[in-house]
Every structure is written in structure tokens, then in C-alpha cells.
Scaffold this motif. Structure first.
Motif, PDB file in Angstrom:
ATOM      1  N   ARG A 269       0.646  -1.161   0.420  1.00 49.51           N
ATOM      2  CA  ARG A 269       0.258   0.168  -0.288  1.00 49.51           C
ATOM      3  C   ARG A 269       1.121   1.293   0.183  1.00 49.51           C
ATOM      4  N   PRO A 270       1.233   2.052  -0.658  1.00 49.62           N
ATOM      5  CA  PRO A 270       1.379   3.254  -0.894  1.00 49.62           C
ATOM      6  C   PRO A 270       1.266   4.248  -0.085  1.00 49.62           C
ATOM      7  N   ALA A 271       2.212   4.820   0.890  1.00 49.85           N
ATOM      8  CA  ALA A 271       2.220   5.846   1.790  1.00 49.85           C
ATOM      9  C   ALA A 271       1.191   7.194   1.253  1.00 49.85           C
ATOM     10  N   ALA A 272       0.868   6.893  -0.113  1.00 47.83           N
ATOM     11  CA  ALA A 272       0.311   8.118  -0.401  1.00 47.83           C
ATOM     12  C   ALA A 272      -1.190   8.745   0.305  1.00 47.83           C
ATOM     13  N   GLY A 273      -1.125   7.440  -0.068  1.00 44.77           N
ATOM     14  CA  GLY A 273      -3.060   7.248   0.341  1.00 44.77           C
ATOM     15  C   GLY A 273      -3.954   7.571   0.985  1.00 44.77           C
ATOM     16  N   GLY A 274      -2.764   7.512   2.386  1.00 44.96           N
ATOM     17  CA  GLY A 274      -3.455   7.828   4.146  1.00 44.96           C
ATOM     18  C   GLY A 274      -4.281   6.914   4.482  1.00 44.96           C
ATOM     19  N   ASP A 275      -4.724   7.126   5.770  1.00 38.90           N
ATOM     20  CA  ASP A 275      -5.746   6.517   6.770  1.00 38.90           C
ATOM     21  C   ASP A 275      -6.949   5.505   5.573  1.00 38.90           C
ATOM     22  N   ALA A 276      -7.454   6.462   4.234  1.00 37.98           N
ATOM     23  CA  ALA A 276      -8.027   6.100   3.969  1.00 37.98           C
ATOM     24  C   ALA A 276      -8.950   5.289   3.204  1.00 37.98           C
ATOM     25  N   LEU A 277      -7.109   4.449   2.364  1.00 37.47           N
ATOM     26  CA  LEU A 277      -6.010   3.649   1.483  1.00 37.47           C
ATOM     27  C   LEU A 277      -6.366   1.905   2.546  1.00 37.47           C
ATOM     28  N   GLU A 278      -5.696   2.958   3.474  1.00 41.74           N
ATOM     29  CA  GLU A 278      -5.811   1.863   4.549  1.00 41.74           C
ATOM     30  C   GLU A 278      -7.068   0.924   5.477  1.00 41.74           C
ATOM     31  N   LEU A 279      -8.082   1.894   5.784  1.00 34.46           N
ATOM     32  CA  LEU A 279      -9.295   1.270   6.144  1.00 34.46           C
ATOM     33  C   LEU A 279     -10.138   0.920   4.440  1.00 34.46           C
ATOM     34  N   ALA A 280      -9.753   1.057   3.513  1.00 37.96           N
ATOM     35  CA  ALA A 280     -10.238   0.917   2.449  1.00 37.96           C
ATOM     36  C   ALA A 280      -9.801  -1.051   2.224  1.00 37.96           C
ATOM     37  N   ASP A 281      -8.164  -1.436   1.786  1.00 37.46           N
ATOM     38  CA  ASP A 281      -7.933  -2.235   2.281  1.00 37.46           C
ATOM     39  C   ASP A 281      -8.352  -3.066   3.321  1.00 37.46           C
ATOM     40  N   LEU A 282      -8.482  -3.256   4.539  1.00 34.37           N
ATOM     41  CA  LEU A 282      -8.820  -3.975   5.388  1.00 34.37           C
ATOM     42  C   LEU A 282     -10.194  -3.847   5.850  1.00 34.37           C
ATOM     43  N   ALA A 283     -11.002  -3.297   4.770  1.00 33.66           N
ATOM     44  CA  ALA A 283     -12.824  -3.872   5.067  1.00 33.66           C
ATOM     45  C   ALA A 283     -11.987  -4.918   3.256  1.00 33.66           C
ATOM     46  N   LEU A 284     -11.844  -4.502   2.632  1.00 37.86           N
ATOM     47  CA  LEU A 284     -11.091  -5.685   2.017  1.00 37.86           C
ATOM     48  C   LEU A 284     -10.879  -7.328   1.998  1.00 37.86           C
ATOM     49  N   SER A 285      -9.951  -6.766   3.227  1.00 38.14           N
ATOM     50  CA  SER A 285      -9.512  -8.224   3.586  1.00 38.14           C
ATOM     51  C   SER A 285      -9.943  -8.677   4.389  1.00 38.14           C
ATOM     52  N   ARG A 286     -11.299  -8.638   5.177  1.00 43.29           N
ATOM     53  CA  ARG A 286     -12.026  -8.605   5.495  1.00 43.29           C
ATOM     54  C   ARG A 286     -13.443  -9.871   5.155  1.00 43.29           C
ATOM     55  N   GLY A 287     -13.205  -9.363   3.880  1.00 45.63           N
ATOM     56  CA  GLY A 287     -14.227  -9.902   3.138  1.00 45.63           C
ATOM     57  C   GLY A 287     -15.687  -8.998   2.454  1.00 45.63           C
ATOM     58  N   ASP A 288     -15.622  -7.887   2.393  1.00 43.50           N
ATOM     59  CA  ASP A 288     -16.143  -6.774   2.334  1.00 43.50           C
ATOM     60  C   ASP A 288     -15.710  -5.699   1.958  1.00 43.50           C
TER      61      ASP A 288
END
Length: 336
Positions: free
Chosen positions: A47-66
Motif C-alpha cells: 500500500r502506498p503511503a500517499a493513500g493515507g488512512d482512508a486507503l488503509e481503511l478500504a484495504d481492511l474492508a477488502l481483507s475482511r471480505g467486505d
């Protein structure tokens, strides 16, 4: 014949060690010379750092199957994300659509990413190959994507070989073997899907023949293992009965029960080619039973009907041997 001579364990009634049996057969006929291509490295993009917290939250949603929530977050991010993160977000949004089964929105995003350069393009090509393989088959998908993959075209084939089910991977391996004139890939294809080797027009006929013969060997070994696994408890039972007889027991019925039960292994003995061995073991137990029954004073003939009934299940040679022995005993002991 003295009873002690009849108590020796029959040759076919041996302790069973499965690993030794398998090793013995496979030592003479090992696995055909086959080769799988190496697993291509499809990088896991960080994950690129330029994405910030919002990108991290999106990735977490995908990783948990949502995937539904993740796709909404990626869509919101895409127009405003930093250029350094846009390719990553596009790829993740495509993956979210794939999870949702939305092929129509996933494929254009993957195609856009695949037209770029670097690791992200290779990842997108690999995922496109997986989608297209399910739609048109692995061979057709690999050929379709070859121009876009360029020098990675063969890696696309190898990626699909390692991700598709065995029967589909086997078709790709066979195609690869023909294209590259590498029969080791064909041998691997036939091992994954033995049905391919049954075609008399199958390429690399030597490899096909080896795999067909190996299938026969494997079937035989598995049959033998199953037979001897069922026979194994009778080894100790014979020894226990023999020890009791040597100690003076003249009980004939346990030997008859032994013969009755061991004869029931016919469904395992016949397909594994062990009927003659099973018949000999059964007849030996019947002879001991008859010997003990008729050696009594007066002779005990009550078990003879059951002995003859079991004898009808065994091979003719052994059946006649049991009959001749009983007739000899009857003459010797004056039984009817």
C-alpha cells in the motif's frame, strides 16, 4: 502327518508393513520423468503511503471480505488520490469488483492497469488471465493475453497452470509440451489427468504409456495394501491358535471360524490377484480343523459339514486337497 507340521503359519500369511510394500513396488517402477514449471512470482503490491488512512481503511474492508464496502471506499478515493497511489487503488477496486462477481466493472480496470508498466501491470495481466481462463479456457486465455504480456507470455501460462484445477492445468501443460517440445511437461499433464493419456493420438506417446502403466501399478499396489490391511489381524490369530494347539488344545472350532472369516476377504483378494494365496490360507486352517476334530476318540464329525461349506468357496486345487485330507483322516480314524 503330525499336527505340529500343520501349525506352521502359511506362506501367504505374513506380517504386513505398508511402507515396505509400497517401496518395493515403486522402486521397480517410479514416477515417470515429469516436470511442473516453476511458480511465477506475482508480486504483492504494498500500500502506498500517499493513500493515507482512508486507503488503509478500504484495504481492511477488502481483507475482511467486505468487498461491497471496500469498493465504495475505493471509488470515493480514486478521483482524489495522489497520482502515486492511483494505480494501486485502481487495482484494488478491480479486485473488490471480482469479489462481488462484477466482471463488467472489474475487467476494464484490470485492462487499464495491464496496459501500464512494472509490477502492477504484471499483477493485472495475471488476474485478467484467471478471469478469461474461466470464460474461454486456459489455453485460449493465455494466447489471447500473449501480445499484452510480451516477454511474460510464458509466465502467464505457468501462472494459470498453478492456479487452475488439475484437469484444466493438464491441458495447459500438454499445450506447453507441444509448443516447447518438452515431453516432461506432457508427463506431468498425464499425471494430473490420466484420462488425457488414454487418447491414442496423445502427444509424447512414451510419456503417455509410462503414465498408463503407472496407473496400473498404482491400482495394483492400492489393492494389495487394502487386502493385506484386512489380512493383518489373522497373522496374530493363527499364531495364538497354533500356540494353543502346541500346548495341548484340541479344540477344532476356532480353526474353522478362522477359515470361515478369512475366506470372506475374497472381495479384497480377487482384484489384487491374491485369490490363490487366500485359498491356501483358508485350506490350511480347514485341514487343521479337520485334523483336530477327527483325531479325537471317538472322532467328532459335527464340524465336517461346515468345513465342506467353506471349502466350496476356495480354489479347486485347495478344495480337493481338503477333501483328500478329510478322507484320509476318516480312513485312519475309522470315522464315517
Amino acid at each position: 502327518m503330525p499336527i505340529s507340521a500343520l501349525l506352521e503359519r502359511p506362506a501367504g500369511l505374513e506380517p504386513f508393513v505398508e511402507s515396505l510394500m509400497r517401496d518395493g513396488y515403486y522402486r521397480d517402477f517410479g514416477r515417470p520423468k515429469a516436470r511442473m514449471p516453476q511458480v511465477p512470482i506475482v508480486p504483492s503490491l504494498g500500500r502506498p503511503a500517499a493513500g493515507g488512512d482512508a486507503l488503509e481503511l478500504a484495504d481492511l474492508a477488502l481483507s475482511r471480505g467486505d468487498a461491497f464496502d471496500a469498493s465504495a471506499q475505493y471509488r470515493a478515493l480514486l478521483p482524489k488520490v495522489h497520482a502515486a497511489a492511483s494505480v494501486y487503488v485502481t487495482l484494488q477496486l478491480a479486485r473488490a469488483y471480482r469479489e462481488l462477481g462484477d466482471r463488467e466493472r472489474a475487467v476494464p480496470l484490470l485492462e487499464a492497469t495491464a496496459s501500464g508498466t512494472g509490477s502492477s501491470a504484471w499483477v493485472a495481466i495475471a488476474e485478467l488471465a484467471e478471469i478469461r481462463a474461466r470464460e474461454i479456457g486456459g489455453v485460449a486465455a493465455a494466447r489471447e493475453l500473449a501480445p499484452r504480456a510480451g516477454r511474460r507470455a510464458e509466465l502467464v501460462v505457468d501462472h494459470l497452470i498453478h492456479t487452475l484445477p488439475d484437469d484444466e492445468a493438464a491441458v495447459l501443460l500438454l499445450d506447453k509440451a507441444v509448443r516447447l517440445s518438452e515431453c516432461e511437461f506432457a508427463a506431468q499433464a498425464y499425471l494430473l489427468d490420466p484420462g488425457l493419456a488414454e487418447d491414442e493420438r496423445a502427444p509424447c506417446p512414451l510419456a503417455a504409456n509410462e503414465v498408463r502403466y503407472r496407473a496400473v501399478v498404482v491400482e495394483r499396489v492400492e489393492g494389495l495394501v487394502e487386502y493385506y490391511d484386512h489380512l493383518a489381524p489373522f497373522v496374530a490369530r493363527w499364531e495364538a491358535l497354533a500356540d494353543a494347539a502346541r500346548g495341548g488344545s484340541r479344540d477344532a472350532e476356532p480353526w474353522l471360524v478362522f477359515a470361515e472369516e478369512v475366506s470372506l476377504l475374497e472381495p479384497y483378494a480377487r482384484p489384487s490377484g491374491q485369490m490363490y494365496s487366500l485359498s491356501a490360507i483358508t485350506s490350511d486352517a480347514l485341514i487343521v480343523s479337520a485334523e483336530l476334530a477327527l483325531a479325537r476318540r471317538p472322532p467328532d464329525e459335527r464340524l465336517l459339514g461346515r468345513i465342506h461349506a467353506v471349502g466350496e468357496r476356495i480354489e479347486l486345487h485347495d478344495r480337493n486337497r481338503v477333501r483328500r485330507h478329510i478322507e484320509s483322516l476318516q480312513r485312519a480314524y475309522g470315522a464315517r
